[in-house]
Each structure stands twice: as C-alpha cells, then as structure tokens.
Design a protein around this motif. Structure first.
Motif, PDB file in Angstrom:
ATOM      1  N   MET A   1      -5.061  22.047  37.927  1.00 46.32           N
ATOM      2  CA  MET A   1      -5.027  23.377  38.493  1.00 46.32           C
ATOM      3  C   MET A   1      -6.453  23.810  38.852  1.00 46.32           C
ATOM      4  SD  MET A   1      -2.974  26.459  37.031  1.00 46.32           S
ATOM      5  CE  MET A   1      -3.508  28.067  36.837  1.00 46.32           C
ATOM      6  N   MET A   2      -6.613  24.393  40.045  1.00 43.05           N
ATOM      7  CA  MET A   2      -7.936  24.820  40.508  1.00 43.05           C
ATOM      8  C   MET A   2      -8.191  26.255  40.075  1.00 43.05           C
ATOM      9  SD  MET A   2      -8.170  23.482  44.351  1.00 43.05           S
ATOM     10  CE  MET A   2      -7.821  21.827  44.792  1.00 43.05           C
ATOM     11  N   ASP A   3      -9.424  26.518  39.693  1.00 40.50           N
ATOM     12  CA  ASP A   3      -9.747  27.901  39.391  1.00 40.50           C
ATOM     13  C   ASP A   3     -10.129  28.617  40.684  1.00 40.50           C
ATOM     14  OD1 ASP A   3     -12.592  27.804  39.898  1.00 40.50           O
ATOM     15  OD2 ASP A   3     -12.822  26.718  38.022  1.00 40.50           O
ATOM     16  N   LYS A   4     -10.194  29.934  40.626  1.00 41.30           N
ATOM     17  CA  LYS A   4     -10.422  30.708  41.848  1.00 41.30           C
ATOM     18  C   LYS A   4     -11.797  30.494  42.457  1.00 41.30           C
ATOM     19  CE  LYS A   4     -12.079  35.005  39.906  1.00 41.30           C
ATOM     20  NZ  LYS A   4     -12.782  35.931  40.709  1.00 41.30           N
ATOM     21  N   ASP A   5     -12.729  29.894  41.711  1.00 39.19           N
ATOM     22  CA  ASP A   5     -14.069  29.653  42.229  1.00 39.19           C
ATOM     23  C   ASP A   5     -14.200  28.304  42.939  1.00 39.19           C
ATOM     24  OD1 ASP A   5     -14.978  32.099  41.266  1.00 39.19           O
ATOM     25  OD2 ASP A   5     -15.376  31.272  39.275  1.00 39.19           O
ATOM     26  N   THR A   6     -13.107  27.542  43.025  1.00 32.13           N
ATOM     27  CA  THR A   6     -13.151  26.239  43.682  1.00 32.13           C
ATOM     28  C   THR A   6     -13.503  26.380  45.158  1.00 32.13           C
ATOM     29  OG1 THR A   6     -11.547  25.357  42.136  1.00 32.13           O
ATOM     30  CG2 THR A   6     -11.839  24.153  44.185  1.00 32.13           C
ATOM     31  N   PHE A   7     -12.957  27.388  45.813  1.00 38.81           N
ATOM     32  CA  PHE A   7     -13.212  27.624  47.229  1.00 38.81           C
ATOM     33  C   PHE A   7     -13.995  28.909  47.407  1.00 38.81           C
ATOM     34  CE2 PHE A   7      -9.270  25.105  47.234  1.00 38.81           C
ATOM     35  CZ  PHE A   7      -9.666  24.051  48.028  1.00 38.81           C
ATOM     36  N   SER A   8     -14.910  28.905  48.379  1.00 35.18           N
ATOM     37  CA  SER A   8     -15.673  30.117  48.681  1.00 35.18           C
ATOM     38  C   SER A   8     -14.777  31.108  49.413  1.00 35.18           C
ATOM     39  CB  SER A   8     -16.876  29.769  49.547  1.00 35.18           C
ATOM     40  OG  SER A   8     -16.446  29.423  50.857  1.00 35.18           O
ATOM     41  N   ASP A   9     -15.242  32.329  49.517  1.00 36.44           N
ATOM     42  CA  ASP A   9     -14.497  33.337  50.279  1.00 36.44           C
ATOM     43  C   ASP A   9     -14.316  32.887  51.727  1.00 36.44           C
ATOM     44  OD1 ASP A   9     -14.335  34.957  48.045  1.00 36.44           O
ATOM     45  OD2 ASP A   9     -16.040  36.222  48.630  1.00 36.44           O
ATOM     46  N   PHE A  10     -15.355  32.251  52.292  1.00 40.37           N
ATOM     47  CA  PHE A  10     -15.272  31.766  53.672  1.00 40.37           C
ATOM     48  C   PHE A  10     -14.203  30.688  53.803  1.00 40.37           C
ATOM     49  CE2 PHE A  10     -19.807  32.974  53.164  1.00 40.37           C
ATOM     50  CZ  PHE A  10     -19.810  34.055  54.030  1.00 40.37           C
ATOM     51  N   GLU A  11     -14.152  29.779  52.836  1.00 36.06           N
ATOM     52  CA  GLU A  11     -13.169  28.697  52.881  1.00 36.06           C
ATOM     53  C   GLU A  11     -11.754  29.237  52.714  1.00 36.06           C
ATOM     54  OE1 GLU A  11     -15.755  24.971  51.097  1.00 36.06           O
ATOM     55  OE2 GLU A  11     -15.063  26.546  49.722  1.00 36.06           O
ATOM     56  N   ARG A  12     -11.573  30.186  51.809  1.00 38.17           N
ATOM     57  CA  ARG A  12     -10.244  30.786  51.633  1.00 38.17           C
ATOM     58  C   ARG A  12      -9.804  31.503  52.906  1.00 38.17           C
ATOM     59  NH1 ARG A  12     -12.110  31.435  46.437  1.00 38.17           N
ATOM     60  NH2 ARG A  12     -12.847  33.552  46.709  1.00 38.17           N
ATOM     61  N   GLU A  13     -10.729  32.201  53.560  1.00 38.68           N
ATOM     62  CA  GLU A  13     -10.406  32.888  54.809  1.00 38.68           C
ATOM     63  C   GLU A  13     -10.049  31.875  55.889  1.00 38.68           C
ATOM     64  OE1 GLU A  13      -9.782  35.900  57.641  1.00 38.68           O
ATOM     65  OE2 GLU A  13      -9.767  35.921  55.466  1.00 38.68           O
ATOM     66  N   ALA A  14     -10.783  30.783  55.991  1.00 37.93           N
ATOM     67  CA  ALA A  14     -10.479  29.742  56.980  1.00 37.93           C
ATOM     68  C   ALA A  14      -9.090  29.152  56.731  1.00 37.93           C
ATOM     69  CB  ALA A  14     -11.542  28.652  56.948  1.00 37.93           C
ATOM     70  N   MET A  15      -8.750  28.927  55.481  1.00 37.89           N
ATOM     71  CA  MET A  15      -7.421  28.381  55.165  1.00 37.89           C
ATOM     72  C   MET A  15      -6.322  29.383  55.517  1.00 37.89           C
ATOM     73  SD  MET A  15      -7.963  26.184  51.672  1.00 37.89           S
ATOM     74  CE  MET A  15      -8.960  27.374  50.793  1.00 37.89           C
ATOM     75  N   ARG A  16      -6.565  30.666  55.257  1.00 38.27           N
ATOM     76  CA  ARG A  16      -5.586  31.698  55.601  1.00 38.27           C
ATOM     77  C   ARG A  16      -5.393  31.740  57.119  1.00 38.27           C
ATOM     78  NH1 ARG A  16      -5.241  36.074  57.891  1.00 38.27           N
ATOM     79  NH2 ARG A  16      -7.449  36.469  58.163  1.00 38.27           N
ATOM     80  N   GLU A  17      -6.502  31.678  57.852  1.00 36.01           N
ATOM     81  CA  GLU A  17      -6.419  31.702  59.309  1.00 36.01           C
ATOM     82  C   GLU A  17      -5.700  30.464  59.840  1.00 36.01           C
ATOM     83  OE1 GLU A  17     -10.572  32.160  60.142  1.00 36.01           O
ATOM     84  OE2 GLU A  17     -10.420  34.348  60.251  1.00 36.01           O
ATOM     85  N   ARG A  18      -5.954  29.312  59.236  1.00 36.57           N
ATOM     86  CA  ARG A  18      -5.287  28.082  59.674  1.00 36.57           C
ATOM     87  C   ARG A  18      -3.786  28.163  59.427  1.00 36.57           C
ATOM     88  NH1 ARG A  18      -4.232  24.671  63.249  1.00 36.57           N
ATOM     89  NH2 ARG A  18      -3.770  22.567  62.561  1.00 36.57           N
ATOM     90  N   ALA A  19      -3.396  28.700  58.274  1.00 31.82           N
ATOM     91  CA  ALA A  19      -1.967  28.857  57.977  1.00 31.82           C
ATOM     92  C   ALA A  19      -1.314  29.781  59.001  1.00 31.82           C
ATOM     93  CB  ALA A  19      -1.782  29.401  56.560  1.00 31.82           C
ATOM     94  N   GLU A  20      -2.024  30.829  59.387  1.00 27.04           N
ATOM     95  CA  GLU A  20      -1.516  31.749  60.402  1.00 27.04           C
ATOM     96  C   GLU A  20      -1.352  31.039  61.748  1.00 27.04           C
ATOM     97  OE1 GLU A  20      -3.413  35.631  62.433  1.00 27.04           O
ATOM     98  OE2 GLU A  20      -3.311  35.710  60.242  1.00 27.04           O
ATOM     99  N   GLU A  21      -2.320  30.197  62.106  1.00 26.45           N
ATOM    100  CA  GLU A  21      -2.228  29.433  63.354  1.00 26.45           C
ATOM    101  C   GLU A  21      -1.011  28.515  63.351  1.00 26.45           C
ATOM    102  OE1 GLU A  21      -7.056  29.093  64.052  1.00 26.45           O
ATOM    103  OE2 GLU A  21      -5.951  27.365  63.333  1.00 26.45           O
ATOM    104  N   LEU A  22      -0.752  27.888  62.225  1.00 29.04           N
ATOM    105  CA  LEU A  22       0.375  26.958  62.123  1.00 29.04           C
ATOM    106  C   LEU A  22       1.723  27.673  62.218  1.00 29.04           C
ATOM    107  CD1 LEU A  22      -1.011  24.574  59.369  1.00 29.04           C
ATOM    108  CD2 LEU A  22      -0.712  24.062  61.816  1.00 29.04           C
ATOM    109  N   ARG A  23       1.771  28.925  61.795  1.00 30.45           N
ATOM    110  CA  ARG A  23       3.022  29.695  61.871  1.00 30.45           C
ATOM    111  C   ARG A  23       3.335  30.138  63.296  1.00 30.45           C
ATOM    112  NH1 ARG A  23       1.278  31.554  56.830  1.00 30.45           N
ATOM    113  NH2 ARG A  23       0.213  33.351  57.703  1.00 30.45           N
ATOM    114  N   LYS A  24       2.326  30.228  64.141  1.00 29.43           N
ATOM    115  CA  LYS A  24       2.538  30.644  65.526  1.00 29.43           C
ATOM    116  C   LYS A  24       3.327  29.580  66.269  1.00 29.43           C
ATOM    117  CE  LYS A  24      -1.232  33.358  67.119  1.00 29.43           C
ATOM    118  NZ  LYS A  24      -2.486  33.327  67.869  1.00 29.43           N
TER     119      LYS A  24
END
Length: 137
Positions: free
Chosen positions: A1-24
């Motif tokens: 299990m990953m802790d919340k500090d594994t990814f930076s805020d920038f990386e989490r935002e990029a992943m959120r944006e990528r997930a949004e792109e895939l849903r389109k």
C-alpha cells in the motif's frame, strides 16, 4: 500500500487529468488548443509553433491531450511526441518529448527529450527534422 506522500501534488493532478481524458469519448485538436491557451505566453508560443509544425510535417498524427499536455498520436493511438510546459511541474525549462512510438533510434543510445526555452529559426529546423524522423517507418 502506498502512502499519500508517494506522489507529489503535481503527479496526482496529472493522473487526475489523465483519468479525465480517458473518460472523454473524444480528445480533439480543440482540447489541445484549449490547453495551449491556458499556458503562459512564452510556453504557448512554443506549443503553438510545435502544433503547426506537426500539422505541416506529420499531418497523419492526431492532436490530443496526454496528461493534460499537447500531444500527437499515431493511427494506433500511441503518443509519438508531446510538449511539457515548464510551469506544469515547476521546472526551469519546457520539454519536447518523444515516446517509443517515435522512430528516433540511433544504435543503442539516443535522446528522446529536449529542453526548449524558445523557438528560433535554428531550433524550428531541428524540431522539424525530429518530427520527420519520428514518423519514418
């Protein structure tokens, strides 16, 4: 299990944006131009220049966003090249990157990411050559 500090805020935002792109259902040139319009003036100038070069040299590549960055994919949907603005990850320079779908191979070792701070005639020519080479079969 990953802790919340594994990814930076920038990386989490990029992943959120990528997930949004895939849903389109569609990811179009208009989406790319929207992302470019959100950039700083200097980054937008570089991104739009790259966009025009890709359309002119490699019209078979489809503009799309990829992790919220302007990108260009082949017929199989694989991203060939992308532009990463410096401000996206608070870097000191933007980058033009090429994925493994690009044919930039030179023996056993070659560059696939290029720092870019501005477009000059010499840089425009170098980028043009890279785009041409990236789509060779």
């Amino acid at each position: 299990m990953m802790d919340k500090d594994t990814f930076s805020d920038f990386e989490r935002e990029a992943m959120r944006e990528r997930a949004e792109e895939l849903r389109k259902t569609k990811n179009t040139e208009a989406d790319v131009l929207d992302k470019i319009s959100e950039m700083t003036d200097s980054e937008a100038q570089i991104a739009i220049e790259i966009h025009h070069l890709v359309k002119k040299i490699a019209s078979e590549l489809k503009p799309k966003t990829w992790y919220s960055m302007p990108a260009y994919a082949n017929r199989n949907g694989k991203v060939v090249l992308f532009f990463q603005p410096a401000t996206k990850f608070k870097a000191r320079y933007s980058t033009l990157g090429f994925n493994d779908a690009a044919t930039l191979d030179e023996g056993d070792f070659w560059p696939v990411t290029f720092a870019i701070k501005q477009i000059t005639p010499t840089i425009r020519q170098q980028i043009s050559l890279l785009i041409e080479k990236s789509i060779q079969k």
